[in-house]
Design a protein around this motif. Structure first.
Motif, PDB file in Angstrom:
ATOM      1  N   PRO A  56       0.845  -1.195   0.000  1.00 12.16           N
ATOM      2  CA  PRO A  56       0.000   0.000   0.000  1.00 12.16           C
ATOM      3  C   PRO A  56       0.882   1.248   0.000  1.00 12.16           C
ATOM      4  CG  PRO A  56      -0.590  -1.481   1.811  1.00 12.16           C
ATOM      5  CD  PRO A  56       0.661  -2.019   1.204  1.00 12.16           C
ATOM      6  N   ASN A  57       0.511   2.280  -0.795  1.00 10.76           N
ATOM      7  CA  ASN A  57       1.448   3.409  -0.911  1.00 10.76           C
ATOM      8  C   ASN A  57       1.327   4.428   0.218  1.00 10.76           C
ATOM      9  OD1 ASN A  57      -0.870   4.531  -1.752  1.00 10.76           O
ATOM     10  ND2 ASN A  57      -0.225   4.895  -3.875  1.00 10.76           N
ATOM     11  N   ASP A  58       0.546   4.090   1.266  1.00 16.67           N
ATOM     12  CA  ASP A  58       0.571   4.949   2.457  1.00 16.67           C
ATOM     13  C   ASP A  58       1.553   4.403   3.506  1.00 16.67           C
ATOM     14  OD1 ASP A  58      -0.778   2.709   3.320  1.00 16.67           O
ATOM     15  OD2 ASP A  58      -2.368   3.813   4.367  1.00 16.67           O
ATOM     16  N   ASN A  59       2.373   3.441   3.093  1.00 19.09           N
ATOM     17  CA  ASN A  59       3.326   2.841   4.030  1.00 19.09           C
ATOM     18  C   ASN A  59       4.756   3.253   3.654  1.00 19.09           C
ATOM     19  OD1 ASN A  59       4.478   1.292   5.980  1.00 19.09           O
ATOM     20  ND2 ASN A  59       3.837  -0.688   5.142  1.00 19.09           N
ATOM     21  N   PRO A  60       5.351   4.163   4.461  1.00 17.83           N
ATOM     22  CA  PRO A  60       6.645   4.752   4.070  1.00 17.83           C
ATOM     23  C   PRO A  60       7.814   3.767   4.115  1.00 17.83           C
ATOM     24  CG  PRO A  60       6.042   5.434   6.288  1.00 17.83           C
ATOM     25  CD  PRO A  60       4.863   4.676   5.757  1.00 17.83           C
ATOM     26  N   LYS A 212      -1.208  -0.041  22.438  1.00 13.89           N
ATOM     27  CA  LYS A 212      -1.867  -0.600  21.257  1.00 13.89           C
ATOM     28  C   LYS A 212      -3.112   0.183  20.854  1.00 13.89           C
ATOM     29  CE  LYS A 212      -0.403  -5.185  22.263  1.00 13.89           C
ATOM     30  NZ  LYS A 212      -0.851  -6.253  23.122  1.00 13.89           N
ATOM     31  N   SER A 213      -3.748   0.810  21.856  1.00 17.50           N
ATOM     32  CA  SER A 213      -5.004   1.494  21.551  1.00 17.50           C
ATOM     33  C   SER A 213      -4.769   2.794  20.767  1.00 17.50           C
ATOM     34  CB  SER A 213      -5.751   1.800  22.847  1.00 17.50           C
ATOM     35  OG  SER A 213      -4.899   2.542  23.672  1.00 17.50           O
ATOM     36  N   GLU A 214      -3.536   3.320  20.862  1.00 20.09           N
ATOM     37  CA  GLU A 214      -3.258   4.556  20.129  1.00 20.09           C
ATOM     38  C   GLU A 214      -3.087   4.281  18.641  1.00 20.09           C
ATOM     39  OE1 GLU A 214      -0.458   7.431  22.023  1.00 20.09           O
ATOM     40  OE2 GLU A 214      -0.457   5.921  23.576  1.00 20.09           O
ATOM     41  N   LYS A 215      -3.325   5.305  17.855  1.00 15.54           N
ATOM     42  CA  LYS A 215      -3.145   5.209  16.410  1.00 15.54           C
ATOM     43  C   LYS A 215      -1.705   4.773  16.134  1.00 15.54           C
ATOM     44  CE  LYS A 215      -3.359   8.497  12.584  1.00 15.54           C
ATOM     45  NZ  LYS A 215      -2.046   9.097  12.481  1.00 15.54           N
ATOM     46  N   PRO A 216      -1.502   3.753  15.290  1.00 14.14           N
ATOM     47  CA  PRO A 216      -0.116   3.346  15.053  1.00 14.14           C
ATOM     48  C   PRO A 216       0.689   4.475  14.414  1.00 14.14           C
ATOM     49  CG  PRO A 216      -1.622   2.176  13.568  1.00 14.14           C
ATOM     50  CD  PRO A 216      -2.458   2.992  14.497  1.00 14.14           C
ATOM     51  N   LEU A 217       1.837   4.788  15.031  1.00 16.37           N
ATOM     52  CA  LEU A 217       2.653   5.880  14.505  1.00 16.37           C
ATOM     53  C   LEU A 217       3.485   5.426  13.317  1.00 16.37           C
ATOM     54  CD1 LEU A 217       3.790   7.531  17.815  1.00 16.37           C
ATOM     55  CD2 LEU A 217       2.184   8.404  16.136  1.00 16.37           C
ATOM     56  N   SER A 218       3.730   4.124  13.269  1.00 19.32           N
ATOM     57  CA  SER A 218       4.457   3.576  12.147  1.00 19.32           C
ATOM     58  C   SER A 218       3.397   2.958  11.236  1.00 19.32           C
ATOM     59  CB  SER A 218       5.418   2.523  12.674  1.00 19.32           C
ATOM     60  OG  SER A 218       6.289   2.145  11.666  1.00 19.32           O
ATOM     61  N   PRO A 219       3.089   3.605  10.114  1.00 17.19           N
ATOM     62  CA  PRO A 219       1.926   3.184   9.337  1.00 17.19           C
ATOM     63  C   PRO A 219       1.907   1.684   9.023  1.00 17.19           C
ATOM     64  CG  PRO A 219       2.830   5.211   8.456  1.00 17.19           C
ATOM     65  CD  PRO A 219       3.775   4.750   9.514  1.00 17.19           C
ATOM     66  N   GLY A 220       3.098   1.122   8.816  1.00 17.45           N
ATOM     67  CA  GLY A 220       3.173  -0.290   8.439  1.00 17.45           C
ATOM     68  C   GLY A 220       2.620  -1.231   9.491  1.00 17.45           C
ATOM     69  N   MET A 221       2.599  -0.790  10.758  1.00 19.74           N
ATOM     70  CA  MET A 221       2.220  -1.696  11.829  1.00 19.74           C
ATOM     71  C   MET A 221       0.718  -2.016  11.825  1.00 19.74           C
ATOM     72  SD  MET A 221       5.142  -2.345  12.896  1.00 19.74           S
ATOM     73  CE  MET A 221       5.165  -3.250  14.443  1.00 19.74           C
ATOM     74  N   LYS A 222      -0.055  -1.278  11.036  1.00 19.64           N
ATOM     75  CA  LYS A 222      -1.491  -1.562  11.043  1.00 19.64           C
ATOM     76  C   LYS A 222      -1.832  -2.697  10.074  1.00 19.64           C
ATOM     77  CE  LYS A 222      -3.142   1.884   7.668  1.00 19.64           C
ATOM     78  NZ  LYS A 222      -2.131   2.935   7.441  1.00 19.64           N
TER      79      LYS A 222
END
Ligand code: TXA
Ligand code: MG
Length: 334
Positions: A56-60, A212-222
């Motif tokens: 996915p191109n939203d994953n840096p 874990k409940s926070e928005k993942p800061l590293s996009p790939g982790m979702k």
């Protein structure tokens, strides 16, 4: 296009670097996992990475350099970043910093920060030096598959999609780099990885762990990651009897099964006495050995058409934190 696996010779580094300079992709060994590289400053080349992986191109992407001084080509170094770099680089640490304007947005998926890392592996070092530029590289697997730790894993996933794989043998660590966000005044852990957090804290001070409940800061982790085709059942460290009971239950139904965990000599003796088929058991001698081989064994399980993998966790100490994290992710539980 047939993909060639290149041995790490002078001529082959040159060949691989020419492919990068021409805007192509090259997979290469690092001490963590194999990376799929492109010239980080060539937008078109970077876009090819996303296509080849189905990412996915939203994953840096992380940008790799061979030297600390080069980081400034892509990112703004802070005093804390310099400290982290001096202690832990080259090595399996990625730091996230404010990005520089000239780095294409395709690399960072539009974020104003960039992850940078300096691999210690000889093949990676020589290759990046020969390229003379920053190399944007995610792990060289098809998206969602376990990361590759041998050249043949890359070949299995990407044959026909890239020209070259630089073979540096088996990756020493077997798990990805630890990622720290140093882009603000706090130090935040974005991904557990090959450098234990205890080691980082002893040099850098307190590190904030994102819940874990926070928005993942590293996009790939979702995204679902590291997953084999088989279903994984996770057991706590030390639950050997529970594992054996489950093993015999599934064996009775003729389910193709494998068991992964750390076993000492006495426990192996117990296994033999219990009458298991030792071919079903992957017996690691330490947490490091488990980490080094986890992804390779998940891939091997697919080759054997395993239906169920019983995975035992380890203690949450040192490399154990990252290893447990990847086991949960492979099981689709995190
Ligand atoms: O060990 C490793 O880090 C390997 C080798 C090849 O260096 N690379 C690797 O890359 O694991 P990849 O793309 O598979 O994972 C990179 C992770 C992703 O979860 C991505 O979202 C995160 O790093 N990331 C990259 N840049 C980021 C940024 N600016 N902010 C937050 N997370 C970032
Ligand atoms: Mg990856």
């Amino acid at each position: 296009m047939e993909t060639l696996i290149l041995q790490p010779t002078k001529e082959n580094y040159k060949l691989a670097a020419t492919e990068i300079k021409n805007g192509g992709l090259v997979a290469f060994a690092t001490e963590t996992v194999y990376g799929l590289g492109a010239d980080a400053f060539n937008k078109k080349a970077v876009e090819k990475i996303f296509l080849a992986k189905g990412r996915p191109n939203d994953n840096p992407l992380i940008v790799h350099f061979s030297d600390i001084a080069d980081i400034e080509k892509a990112a703004i170094l802070t005093p804390m970043a310099i400290k982290a770099a001096e202690f832990f680089m080259p090595g399996p640490l990625t730091i996230v910093l404010q990005k520089k304007e000239n780095l294409p947005n395709a690399v960072t998926a539009g974020l104003n920060t960039v992850g940078v890392r300096i691999p210690s592996n000889k093949t990676a070092q020589e290759f990046i030096k020969e390229c003379g530029t920053g190399i944007a590289a995610p792990s060289a697997n098809t998206s969602t598959k376990p990361s590759p730790t041998k050249a043949i894993h890359v070949y299995d996933d990407l044959n026909g999609k890239i020209k070259y794989i630089l073979d540096g043998g088996e990756c020493e660590k077997g798990l990805e780099s630890t990622i720290l966000d140093l882009s603000s005044d706090k130090i935040r852990l974005l991904r557990q990885g090959a450098i234990p957090i205890e080691d980082l804290e002893s040099v850098l001070g307190k590190i904030e762990i994102i819940s874990k409940s926070e928005k993942p800061l590293s996009p790939g982790m979702k995204y679902r990651h590291y997953a084999p085709n088989a279903k994984i059942i996770v057991f706590n460290s030390g639950e050997k009897i529970k594992i054996l009971n489950e093993y015999f239950k599934l064996k009775q139904k003729d389910t193709p099964i494998r068991v992964l965990g750390v076993w000492n000599n006495n426990q192996i003796k117990m296994l033999k006495e219990a009458g298991v088929d030792l071919k079903d058991f992957v017996l690691f001698c330490s947490d490091q050995d488990y980490a080094h081989n986890l992804y390779a064994e998940l891939r091997q399980s697919d080759k054997l058409n395993t239906e169920i993998i019983l995975c035992e966790l380890v203690s949450n100490i040192g490399i154990g934190c990252a290893l447990n994290n990847r086991i949960f992710k492979a099981a689709g539980q995190e």
